[in-house]
Motif scaffolding. Structure first.
Motif, short mmCIF file in Angstrom:
data_model
loop_
_atom_site.label_atom_id
_atom_site.label_comp_id
_atom_site.label_asym_id
_atom_site.label_seq_id
_atom_site.Cartn_x
_atom_site.Cartn_y
_atom_site.Cartn_z
N VAL A 15 1.14 -1.13 0.20
CA VAL A 15 0.32 0.13 0.28
C VAL A 15 0.78 1.04 -0.11
O VAL A 15 0.81 2.40 -0.82
N CYS A 16 2.00 1.05 0.91
CA CYS A 16 3.17 2.75 0.89
C CYS A 16 3.40 2.71 -0.26
O CYS A 16 3.00 4.13 -0.76
N ARG A 64 2.87 1.64 -3.89
CA ARG A 64 1.61 1.96 -4.39
C ARG A 64 1.04 3.76 -4.47
O ARG A 64 0.58 4.04 -5.22
N THR A 65 0.98 4.03 -3.16
CA THR A 65 0.35 5.51 -2.36
C THR A 65 1.27 6.03 -3.10
O THR A 65 0.83 7.59 -3.73
N GLN A 84 -0.60 8.73 3.73
CA GLN A 84 -0.43 7.41 3.53
C GLN A 84 -0.50 6.77 4.55
O GLN A 84 -0.80 5.49 4.51
N LYS A 118 -3.71 4.38 5.56
CA LYS A 118 -3.60 4.06 5.06
C LYS A 118 -2.41 2.36 5.27
O LYS A 118 -2.97 1.46 4.97
#
Length: 74
Positions: A25-26, A28-29, A55, A58
């Motif tokens: 997630v990190c 991609r964000t 970020q 998330k």
């Protein structure tokens, strides 16, 4: 639990590798901040403080967290 610290002068990102589930997630964000192939792999200077806070919120595992830096007085 050991945490690696990545400060930007306003906040510090804390990363606890033992909690990390590598969901990505990190990356991609905020790919301009998180690059697992680089050392250090977190470059906090590549985003605003608010982008970093948003970020980190998330992160599904809780491996990333925020610590507010206390300004020093001279």
């Amino acid at each position: 639990m050991e945490a690696h610290e990545y400060p930007n002068g306003e906040i510090t990102i804390l990363w606890k590798p033992k909690l990390c589930i590598h969901s990505g997630v990190c990356v991609r964000t905020l790919s301009k901040v998180y690059n697992p192939k680089a050392r250090p792999w977190i470059k906090v200077g590549n985003a605003t403080t608010q982008e970093l806070i948003d970020q980190v919120a998330k992160c599904p595992s809780g491996a990333l967290s925020i610590k507010k830096d206390v300004p020093t007085r001279e």
